[in-house]
Scaffold this motif. Structure first.
Motif, PDB file in Angstrom:
ATOM      1  N   UNK A   7      61.823   3.088 -61.390  1.00 10.79           N
ATOM      2  CA  UNK A   7      63.099   2.389 -61.431  1.00 10.79           C
ATOM      3  C   UNK A   7      63.953   2.850 -60.260  1.00 10.79           C
ATOM      4  N   UNK A   8      65.020   2.102 -59.983  1.00  7.30           N
ATOM      5  CA  UNK A   8      65.960   2.499 -58.943  1.00  7.30           C
ATOM      6  C   UNK A   8      65.837   1.737 -57.644  1.00  7.30           C
ATOM      7  N   UNK A   9      64.855   0.848 -57.543  1.00  4.34           N
ATOM      8  CA  UNK A   9      64.729   0.057 -56.330  1.00  4.34           C
ATOM      9  C   UNK A   9      65.829  -0.988 -56.230  1.00  4.34           C
ATOM     10  N   UNK A  10      65.889  -1.645 -55.079  1.00  4.85           N
ATOM     11  CA  UNK A  10      66.895  -2.677 -54.893  1.00  4.85           C
ATOM     12  C   UNK A  10      67.128  -2.978 -53.429  1.00  4.85           C
ATOM     13  N   UNK A  11      68.220  -3.679 -53.180  1.00  5.85           N
ATOM     14  CA  UNK A  11      68.617  -4.056 -51.821  1.00  5.85           C
ATOM     15  C   UNK A  11      69.700  -3.100 -51.338  1.00  5.85           C
ATOM     16  N   UNK A  12      69.524  -2.575 -50.135  1.00  3.72           N
ATOM     17  CA  UNK A  12      70.491  -1.637 -49.570  1.00  3.72           C
ATOM     18  C   UNK A  12      70.615  -1.917 -48.077  1.00  3.72           C
ATOM     19  N   UNK A  13      71.796  -1.651 -47.538  1.00  3.19           N
ATOM     20  CA  UNK A  13      72.001  -1.848 -46.101  1.00  3.19           C
ATOM     21  C   UNK A  13      71.395  -0.694 -45.305  1.00  3.19           C
ATOM     22  N   UNK A  14      71.046  -0.944 -44.057  1.00  3.49           N
ATOM     23  CA  UNK A  14      70.559   0.158 -43.210  1.00  3.49           C
ATOM     24  C   UNK A  14      71.569   1.305 -43.186  1.00  3.49           C
ATOM     25  N   UNK A  15      71.032   2.518 -43.271  1.00  2.00           N
ATOM     26  CA  UNK A  15      71.877   3.702 -43.340  1.00  2.00           C
ATOM     27  C   UNK A  15      72.254   4.111 -44.751  1.00  2.00           C
ATOM     28  N   UNK A  16      71.965   3.267 -45.703  1.00  2.00           N
ATOM     29  CA  UNK A  16      72.300   3.546 -47.090  1.00  2.00           C
ATOM     30  C   UNK A  16      71.288   4.436 -47.791  1.00  2.00           C
ATOM     31  N   UNK A  17      71.515   4.635 -49.091  1.00  2.00           N
ATOM     32  CA  UNK A  17      70.678   5.528 -49.886  1.00  2.00           C
ATOM     33  C   UNK A  17      70.263   4.856 -51.179  1.00  2.00           C
ATOM     34  N   UNK A  18      69.120   5.287 -51.689  1.00  2.00           N
ATOM     35  CA  UNK A  18      68.645   4.906 -53.008  1.00  2.00           C
ATOM     36  C   UNK A  18      67.935   6.106 -53.618  1.00  2.00           C
ATOM     37  N   UNK A  19      67.932   6.156 -54.937  1.00  2.00           N
ATOM     38  CA  UNK A  19      67.179   7.188 -55.645  1.00  2.00           C
ATOM     39  C   UNK A  19      66.207   6.513 -56.599  1.00  2.00           C
ATOM     40  N   UNK A  20      64.927   6.725 -56.355  1.00  2.00           N
ATOM     41  CA  UNK A  20      63.902   6.190 -57.244  1.00  2.00           C
ATOM     42  C   UNK A  20      63.558   7.228 -58.307  1.00  2.00           C
ATOM     43  N   UNK A  21      63.260   6.731 -59.493  1.00  2.00           N
ATOM     44  CA  UNK A  21      62.795   7.579 -60.587  1.00  2.00           C
ATOM     45  C   UNK A  21      61.453   7.067 -61.067  1.00  2.00           C
TER      46      UNK A  21
END
Length: 123
Positions: A7-21
């Motif tokens: 879980x935790x995927x999605x759309x993000x802008x360049x330079x942004x962050x995401x956390x996958x679990x």
């Protein structure tokens, strides 16, 4: 039935962050190596990061080293991938995996795989 669920995927802008679990169920993986792989259209699945059973050793692909951090919580039977400074070339389906082989970089090390979560980096 053993399951790994990302879980935790999605759309993000360049330079942004995401956390996958990645939450595991059906058995404990506290003695297994765990890892993350990714696959983008037209390309083979590639290693992203791996972590030893106790978290004492971590391994990264050169393309993500210094930007991504893998971790795990054995009490929760869960692993994580913190992704910072994301780039468009990080766009892919990300898969978590667990297994009992000896080479964290090698997909053959892993016996169990999740279904994947899409990460899209775009403005």
């Amino acid at each position: 039935q053993v399951q790994l669920v990302e879980s935790g995927g999605g759309l993000v802008q360049p330079g942004g962050s995401l956390r996958l679990s990645c939450a595991a169920s059906g058995r404990t993986f506290s003695d297994a190596v765990m890892g993350w792989f990714r696959q983008s259209p037209g390309k083979d699945r590639e290693f992203v990061a791996g972590i030893s059973w106790n978290g004492g050793n971590t391994y990264y692909a050169d393309s993500v080293s210094g930007r991504f951090t893998i971790s795990r919580d054995n009490a929760k039977n869960t692993e994580y991938l913190q992704m910072n400074s994301l780039k468009p070339e990080d766009t892919a389906v990300y898969y978590c995996a667990a297994g009992y082989g000896y080479n964290a970089y090698d997909a053959h090390t892993y016996d169990y795989w999740g279904q994947g979560t899409q990460v899209t980096v775009s403005s």
